[in-house]
Scaffold this active site. Sequence first.
Site, PDB file in Angstrom:
ATOM      1  N   GLY A   1     -15.797   6.013 -36.050  1.00  0.00           N
ATOM      2  CA  GLY A   1     -15.922   6.585 -34.713  1.00  0.00           C
ATOM      3  C   GLY A   1     -14.685   6.349 -33.879  1.00  0.00           C
ATOM      4  N   CYS A   2     -14.508   7.222 -32.879  1.00  0.00           N
ATOM      5  CA  CYS A   2     -13.420   7.040 -31.909  1.00  0.00           C
ATOM      6  C   CYS A   2     -14.023   7.265 -30.527  1.00  0.00           C
ATOM      7  CB  CYS A   2     -12.249   7.967 -32.202  1.00  0.00           C
ATOM      8  SG  CYS A   2     -12.649   9.729 -32.130  1.00  0.00           S
ATOM      9  N   ASN A   3     -13.320   7.924 -29.635  1.00  0.00           N
ATOM     10  CA  ASN A   3     -13.856   8.149 -28.304  1.00  0.00           C
ATOM     11  C   ASN A   3     -14.722   9.402 -28.237  1.00  0.00           C
ATOM     12  OD1 ASN A   3     -13.935   7.263 -25.487  1.00  0.00           O
ATOM     13  ND2 ASN A   3     -12.937   9.207 -25.085  1.00  0.00           N
TER      14      ASN A   3
END
Length: 135
Positions: free
Chosen positions: A81-83
């Site tokens: 995951g990231c933002n």
Amino acid sequence: MEGTKGHEDVTTVDVHTAKDLLGSGHHYLDVRSVEEFNKSHIDNALNVPYMFITEEGRVKNPDFLTQVAAISEKEDHLVVGCNSGGRSFRACVDLLNAGYKHVTNMGGGYSAWVDSGLAGDKPPEELKTACKFRP
């Protein structure tokens, strides 16, 4: 012989499915910057930035795969995951091409996690960061 993996090979799940996967033994690989990660992150997350913010803009971390290999095995089950889902999607493609077998992208990223109420009782605006990077 297997060909190069592409975007069509990435499995993307929503945050609730990701939470279930994390509850069943998957590891969360947060590919946001250290600054973003330090602001707030999912419990027990591993952090390896996929991009660095430089004066010239964002640049890909040249040691990303080496750094991931130092903290996980190619057989590990990873939720990436990231933002907002852009960097993690690209990171998943790179991980698949590097031989990782069980890589899942968390659609919507940490912003969606926060918006879904999964980050606890902190106000969402304190947890999310602006992200202008898209695949």
